[in-house]
Design a protein around this motif. Structure first.
Motif, PDB file in Angstrom:
ATOM      1  N   LYS A 172     116.053  84.649  12.671  1.00 58.82           N
ATOM      2  CA  LYS A 172     115.591  83.743  13.923  1.00 58.82           C
ATOM      3  C   LYS A 172     114.445  82.832  13.371  1.00 58.82           C
ATOM      4  O   LYS A 172     113.546  83.260  12.614  1.00 58.82           O
ATOM      5  CB  LYS A 172     114.832  84.671  14.938  1.00 58.82           C
ATOM      6  N   THR A 174     111.076  80.643  15.259  1.00 59.65           N
ATOM      7  CA  THR A 174     110.363  80.376  16.449  1.00 59.65           C
ATOM      8  C   THR A 174     109.485  79.370  15.999  1.00 59.65           C
ATOM      9  O   THR A 174     108.762  79.265  15.006  1.00 59.65           O
ATOM     10  CB  THR A 174     109.334  81.595  16.962  1.00 59.65           C
ATOM     11  N   CYS A 175     109.515  78.172  16.779  1.00 55.64           N
ATOM     12  CA  CYS A 175     108.304  76.855  16.666  1.00 55.64           C
ATOM     13  C   CYS A 175     107.194  77.242  17.640  1.00 55.64           C
ATOM     14  O   CYS A 175     107.489  77.661  18.776  1.00 55.64           O
ATOM     15  CB  CYS A 175     109.285  75.987  16.982  1.00 55.64           C
ATOM     16  N   GLN A 205     117.008  80.312  17.700  1.00 57.55           N
ATOM     17  CA  GLN A 205     115.892  79.458  17.289  1.00 57.55           C
ATOM     18  C   GLN A 205     115.215  79.344  18.921  1.00 57.55           C
ATOM     19  O   GLN A 205     115.923  79.384  19.987  1.00 57.55           O
ATOM     20  CB  GLN A 205     116.120  78.026  17.097  1.00 57.55           C
ATOM     21  N   GLU A 206     113.763  79.463  18.904  1.00 57.25           N
ATOM     22  CA  GLU A 206     113.128  79.399  20.181  1.00 57.25           C
ATOM     23  C   GLU A 206     111.755  78.522  19.877  1.00 57.25           C
ATOM     24  O   GLU A 206     111.356  78.594  18.836  1.00 57.25           O
ATOM     25  CB  GLU A 206     112.828  80.926  20.659  1.00 57.25           C
ATOM     26  N   HIS A 207     111.257  78.259  21.252  1.00 55.13           N
ATOM     27  CA  HIS A 207     109.936  77.665  21.100  1.00 55.13           C
ATOM     28  C   HIS A 207     108.882  78.360  21.980  1.00 55.13           C
ATOM     29  O   HIS A 207     109.334  78.953  23.277  1.00 55.13           O
ATOM     30  CB  HIS A 207     109.888  76.115  21.649  1.00 55.13           C
ATOM     31  N   ARG A 208     107.725  78.578  21.493  1.00 54.77           N
ATOM     32  CA  ARG A 208     106.721  79.129  22.303  1.00 54.77           C
ATOM     33  C   ARG A 208     105.268  78.327  22.299  1.00 54.77           C
ATOM     34  O   ARG A 208     105.058  77.749  21.268  1.00 54.77           O
ATOM     35  CB  ARG A 208     105.862  80.504  21.524  1.00 54.77           C
ATOM     36  N   GLY A 213     102.332  82.504  22.262  1.00 61.00           N
ATOM     37  CA  GLY A 213     102.830  83.063  20.804  1.00 61.00           C
ATOM     38  C   GLY A 213     102.082  83.651  20.074  1.00 61.00           C
ATOM     39  O   GLY A 213     102.059  84.958  19.536  1.00 61.00           O
ATOM     40  N   PHE A 224     109.052  88.836  16.417  1.00 65.39           N
ATOM     41  CA  PHE A 224     109.385  87.514  15.511  1.00 65.39           C
ATOM     42  C   PHE A 224     109.776  87.844  14.280  1.00 65.39           C
ATOM     43  O   PHE A 224     109.784  88.808  13.592  1.00 65.39           O
ATOM     44  CB  PHE A 224     107.773  86.954  15.315  1.00 65.39           C
ATOM     45  N   ILE A 227     108.335  82.096  11.605  1.00 63.13           N
ATOM     46  CA  ILE A 227     107.590  81.036  12.681  1.00 63.13           C
ATOM     47  C   ILE A 227     107.136  79.970  11.763  1.00 63.13           C
ATOM     48  O   ILE A 227     106.833  79.951  10.707  1.00 63.13           O
ATOM     49  CB  ILE A 227     106.410  81.906  13.130  1.00 63.13           C
TER      50      ILE A 227
END
Ligand code: NAD
Length: 487
Positions: A172, A174-175, A205-208, A213, A224, A227
């Protein structure tokens, strides 16, 4: 002779504070493990700053790096004061080391952590953001630091991150950004993440938003995997991640560019414990392991890393991770810790997972940055910043409205970004730094550069001290500037 010809040249800088101790410990392990290195030692940091080199480097360092392209570096003490530039930032930016890789791993139950499952890699953009170091004092009361985010810079780190997840078989990405507030700069980072992410549908994929975050990273890091984030956020959250994994003294970091690479611990020079032989050399030793993998000595990297895991598993711990009530068997100093790793070369950990590395050198990242057609750019106004210590905003507006121009009209005044004219609130605190927005009043809604020069001259003419201007442009019809808060 054969040994020498197989050796890979690397530049080594011991650095300041605990740097020489942890570097000597690291080099003793590399030597005992038969790492095939031709080391060129250079001096950087405090002593070089003190000799009058404001960057903390001498030309010899660049000459060595031009030969080796690889630097193993101890931490540096950057002197306080505006006359000095950070050596770390200079090296990263000069050599184009755009990706900073910071693995933060828990070694439970041997190193105390509330997050035994934690295994997070932070990929930090390494060249841009507030680290451009463009700062100005503009008025009596106001300092400014420019945050620069570029599309090529975002594309390079974001694409590198997706490739990293793919090649390292992680799950995964994470942005993290703050694009709810910084809609143009952080908004671009997030937008590029979404654009590039479409090419990697197999990766979750994901954004925080960075604030929540970071909180989740400190609270439940298990959620996570990898990142990717901007320079400043990455700096901060990787220290948080390293500390919650066990100790800031354990985490290594690699700075990777297309031609060169630098390896270092993530911690600083720890002047509070320097010279006492108590610092944990693990962050730098694991950085050296990353360097060995990078130059194609995966066999040596594996031997050292597994010996290190075995040492940790055997409870041989430096003071920062020593805990007599739990799994620690013996508290050791920096040098003795290195000797214990050396004694275990060839051993594999039993409970912690042994590592294995490929034997080929890591191919340099060839990140292609998309060439895009140039946007249609129209000049539609100007923000003029003035240093003014007067009365209420309406007084400043009255002064500015005395200016006659066929091209622009005063649209608003803000103070620290908040609209104070027209229709400001008397409660708003105002400092001596005002942004005065003039917008085009021409039939086609555009102005020319000469109009801006004219406005600046007239602002000066009514007795105001302008400190800078920013052109307001539309790009393909989309405003390339933010609204004032409250506008
Ligand atoms: P620091 O990381 O040096 O120290 C923070 C705390 O962690 C201290 O209590 C220290 O004793 C402890 N610590 C750090 N490394 C340790 C280790 N290997 N083993 C055991 N304990 C360890 O951060 P700081 O005190 O904020 O900064 C000191 C100096 O380092 C400053 O001049 C800063 O600019 C510089 N710095 C350099 C780098 C670098 O060279 N890459 C990175 C960060 C800070």
């Amino acid at each position: 002779m054969r040994e020498i010809s197989r050796s890979v040249p690397v530049t080594v800088a011991k650095g300041d504070g605990i740097g020489p101790e942890i570097m000597d410990a690291t080099l003793s392990v590399l030597t005992a493990a038969d790492a095939r290195l031709a080391i060129e030692t250079v001096q950087v940091g405090k002593s070089v700053y003190e000799r009058g080199h404001t960057s903390g480097m001498t030309p010899e360092v660049w000459e060595s790096l031009r030969r080796t392209h690889v630097l193993l570096k101890g931490p540096i003490t950057t002197p306080q004061g505006s006359g000095y530039k950070s050596l770390n930032v200079t090296i990263r930016k000069t050599l184009g080391l755009f990706a900073n890789i910071r693995p933060c791993v828990a070694y439970a139950p041997f190193v105390r952590t509330r997050h035994p499952e934690m295994d997070v890699v932070i990929l930090r953009e390494n060249e841009e953001d507030l680290y451009a170091g463009i700062e100005h004092r503009q008025t009596d009361e106001v300092m400014q630091c420019l945050k620069l985010i570029t599309r090529p810079g975002c594309e390079k780190i974001v694409r590198y991150a997706f490739e990293y997840v793919r090649t390292h078989r992680r799950r995964k990405l994470t942005c993290m950004s703050k694009d709810n507030i910084m809609k143009l700069t952080d908004g671009l980072f997030h937008q590029v993440f979404e654009e590039v992410g479409r090419e990697y549908p197999e990766i979750e994929q994901e954004h925080r938003i960075i604030d929540i975050g970071a909180a989740q990273l400190a609270d439940t890091p298990e959620r996570f995997d990898v990142i990717v984030t901007g320079n400043l956020y990455g700096d901060i959250i990787s220290d948080i991640a390293a500390q919650v994994a066990g100790s800031v003294g354990l985490a290594p970091s690699a700075n990777i560019g297309e031609g060169d690479a630098m390896f270092e611990a993530i911690h600083g020079s720890a002047p509070d414990i320097a010279g006492q032989d108590i610092a944990n050399p693990s962050g730098l030793l694991l950085a050296a392991v990353m360097m060995l993998v990078h130059i194609g000595q995966g066999d040596i990297a594996e031997r050292i890393h597994n010996a290190w895991l075995t040492t940790i598993e055997d409870g041989i711990h430096t003071a920062d991770i020593y805990d007599a009530t739990r799994m620690s068997a013996r508290k050791v100093g920096t040098r003795e810790f290195a000797d214990e790793v050396i004694r275990r070369l060839g051993k594999q950990p039993v409970q912690l997972t042994p590592v294995s590395y490929p034997s080929e050198a890591v191919a340099p990242p060839r990140i292609s940055v998309e060439t895009r057609p140039l946007a249609r750019k129209e000049l539609v106004g100007v923000d003029v910043f003035v240093h003014w210590r007067g009365g209420p905003p309406s007084e400043l507006a009255a002064l500015l409205n005395r200016i006659h121009s066929d091209a622009v009209k005063l649209e608003m005044i803000t103070n620290r970004g908040v609209k104070v004219w027209p229709d400001g609130l008397p409660e708003t605190f105002c400092t001596d730094h005002w942004r005065c927005r003039f917008k085009a009043k021409t039939p086609d809604g555009t102005i020319r550069h000469g109009d801006i020069v004219g406005i600046l001259s007239k602002v000066h003419g009514v007795g105001l001290d302008f400190i800078k201007h920013e052109s307001l442009c539309n790009f393909d019809g989309v405003p390339g500037y933010a609204l004032g808060q409250g506008q």
